[in-house]
Design a protein around this motif. Structure first.
Motif, PDB file in Angstrom:
ATOM      1  N   MET A   1       0.847  -1.197   0.000  1.00 53.22           N
ATOM      2  CA  MET A   1       0.000   0.000   0.000  1.00 53.22           C
ATOM      3  C   MET A   1       0.881   1.245   0.000  1.00 53.22           C
ATOM      4  N   TYR A   2       0.639   2.148  -0.926  1.00 56.47           N
ATOM      5  CA  TYR A   2       1.418   3.381  -1.037  1.00 56.47           C
ATOM      6  C   TYR A   2       0.486   4.573  -0.877  1.00 56.47           C
ATOM      7  N   VAL A   3       0.884   5.521  -0.051  1.00 53.49           N
ATOM      8  CA  VAL A   3       0.084   6.720   0.188  1.00 53.49           C
ATOM      9  C   VAL A   3       0.757   7.893  -0.505  1.00 53.49           C
ATOM     10  N   GLN A   4       0.045   8.588  -1.381  1.00 46.90           N
ATOM     11  CA  GLN A   4       0.597   9.737  -2.108  1.00 46.90           C
ATOM     12  C   GLN A   4       0.858  10.912  -1.177  1.00 46.90           C
ATOM     13  N   ALA A   5      -0.139  11.281  -0.399  1.00 45.94           N
ATOM     14  CA  ALA A   5      -0.022  12.407   0.525  1.00 45.94           C
ATOM     15  C   ALA A   5      -1.111  12.272   1.578  1.00 45.94           C
ATOM     16  N   VAL A   6      -0.894  12.920   2.696  1.00 47.27           N
ATOM     17  CA  VAL A   6      -1.853  12.920   3.791  1.00 47.27           C
ATOM     18  C   VAL A   6      -2.485  14.302   3.844  1.00 47.27           C
ATOM     19  N   THR A   7      -3.803  14.338   3.907  1.00 40.30           N
ATOM     20  CA  THR A   7      -4.511  15.615   3.921  1.00 40.30           C
ATOM     21  C   THR A   7      -5.279  15.773   5.214  1.00 40.30           C
ATOM     22  N   GLY A   8      -5.051  16.911   5.894  1.00 41.85           N
ATOM     23  CA  GLY A   8      -5.782  17.245   7.107  1.00 41.85           C
ATOM     24  C   GLY A   8      -6.613  18.493   6.878  1.00 41.85           C
ATOM     25  N   HIS A   9      -7.810  18.489   7.417  1.00 45.99           N
ATOM     26  CA  HIS A   9      -8.703  19.627   7.238  1.00 45.99           C
ATOM     27  C   HIS A   9      -9.397  19.891   8.568  1.00 45.99           C
ATOM     28  N   ASN A  10      -9.188  21.091   9.125  1.00 47.02           N
ATOM     29  CA  ASN A  10      -9.766  21.461  10.412  1.00 47.02           C
ATOM     30  C   ASN A  10     -10.405  22.838  10.298  1.00 47.02           C
ATOM     31  N   THR A  11     -11.614  22.953  10.809  1.00 46.48           N
ATOM     32  CA  THR A  11     -12.329  24.220  10.791  1.00 46.48           C
ATOM     33  C   THR A  11     -12.794  24.526  12.203  1.00 46.48           C
ATOM     34  N   PHE A  12     -12.653  25.792  12.595  1.00 45.18           N
ATOM     35  CA  PHE A  12     -13.133  26.208  13.912  1.00 45.18           C
ATOM     36  C   PHE A  12     -13.558  27.666  13.853  1.00 45.18           C
ATOM     37  N   ARG A  13     -14.293  28.087  14.871  1.00 44.34           N
ATOM     38  CA  ARG A  13     -14.733  29.482  14.985  1.00 44.34           C
ATOM     39  C   ARG A  13     -14.217  30.067  16.284  1.00 44.34           C
ATOM     40  N   VAL A  14     -13.815  31.336  16.205  1.00 46.45           N
ATOM     41  CA  VAL A  14     -13.344  32.059  17.384  1.00 46.45           C
ATOM     42  C   VAL A  14     -13.919  33.469  17.366  1.00 46.45           C
ATOM     43  N   LYS A  15     -14.038  34.049  18.535  1.00 40.86           N
ATOM     44  CA  LYS A  15     -14.470  35.435  18.642  1.00 40.86           C
ATOM     45  C   LYS A  15     -13.323  36.326  18.193  1.00 40.86           C
ATOM     46  N   GLY A  16     -13.654  37.368  17.443  1.00 41.42           N
ATOM     47  CA  GLY A  16     -12.624  38.299  17.039  1.00 41.42           C
ATOM     48  C   GLY A  16     -12.921  38.971  15.712  1.00 41.42           C
ATOM     49  N   ASP A  17     -11.972  39.771  15.294  1.00 39.99           N
ATOM     50  CA  ASP A  17     -12.028  40.519  14.043  1.00 39.99           C
ATOM     51  C   ASP A  17     -11.151  39.801  13.019  1.00 39.99           C
ATOM     52  N   VAL A  18     -11.646  39.576  11.815  1.00 37.54           N
ATOM     53  CA  VAL A  18     -10.929  38.806  10.809  1.00 37.54           C
ATOM     54  C   VAL A  18      -9.550  39.394  10.507  1.00 37.54           C
TER      55      VAL A  18
END
Length: 160
Positions: A1-18
């Motif tokens: 088994m060969y893995v090309q790349a590992v992808t992580g995706h994380n989304t969160f919300r915080v109080k503040g100004d962009v």
């Protein structure tokens, strides 16, 4: 088994100004404050443009899979205060990160942290076994950023 790349995706919300959250998050001099895998960072003056200019390079010392490793991060794209993309490389790996910021409420920002990592050279043979570890490293970085932004709530809050 060969893995090309590992992808992580994380989304969160915080109080503040962009704008304030973008400025803090995109400033590499702060990365060791929130990324548990980063020990220190500094600009590569001879190769680097100042600030967040496309092409600017930063040298970080990271701990990856238990190994202290120098990495070079290069900014690929900046769309302030919406997004920053960068590429990093070390002796062992390379990764592409895209961090997107979106004001979703007057005082709340959604941060989307996407990472694609792959091992280099002969280390690639370890990818099928190290994929969970690499995903954990990406999640720790996103979780660390979220925790730090929540801790800085007064410093990243909208200016009224």
């Amino acid at each position: 088994m060969y893995v090309q790349a590992v992808t992580g995706h994380n989304t969160f919300r915080v109080k503040g100004d962009v704008r304030r959250i973008f400025d803090y998050s995109a400033d590499f001099s702060h990365i060791h404050e929130w990324d548990p895998g980063t020990v220190d960072s500094h600009s590569l003056e001879k190769d680097s443009k100042p600030g967040l200019d496309v092409g600017s390079k930063k040298k970080l010392t990271t701990v990856m899979l238990g190994l202290k490793t120098p990495c070079v991060y290069q900014i690929l794209e900046v769309d302030k205060p919406k997004q920053i993309k960068y590429f990093s490389t070390s002796r062992y790996h390379q990764s592409w990160d895209t961090v997107t910021f979106r004001q979703v409420e007057p005082d709340e920002v959604e941060v989307d942290y996407h990472t694609k990592m792959e091992l280099k050279n002969w280390f690639k043979v370890c990818e099928p076994f190290s994929a969970p570890i690499l995903l954990h490293i990406a999640k720790e970085a996103a979780d660390g950023l979220e925790a730090k932004l929540k801790e800085l709530k007064g410093e990243v809050a909208p200016v009224r």
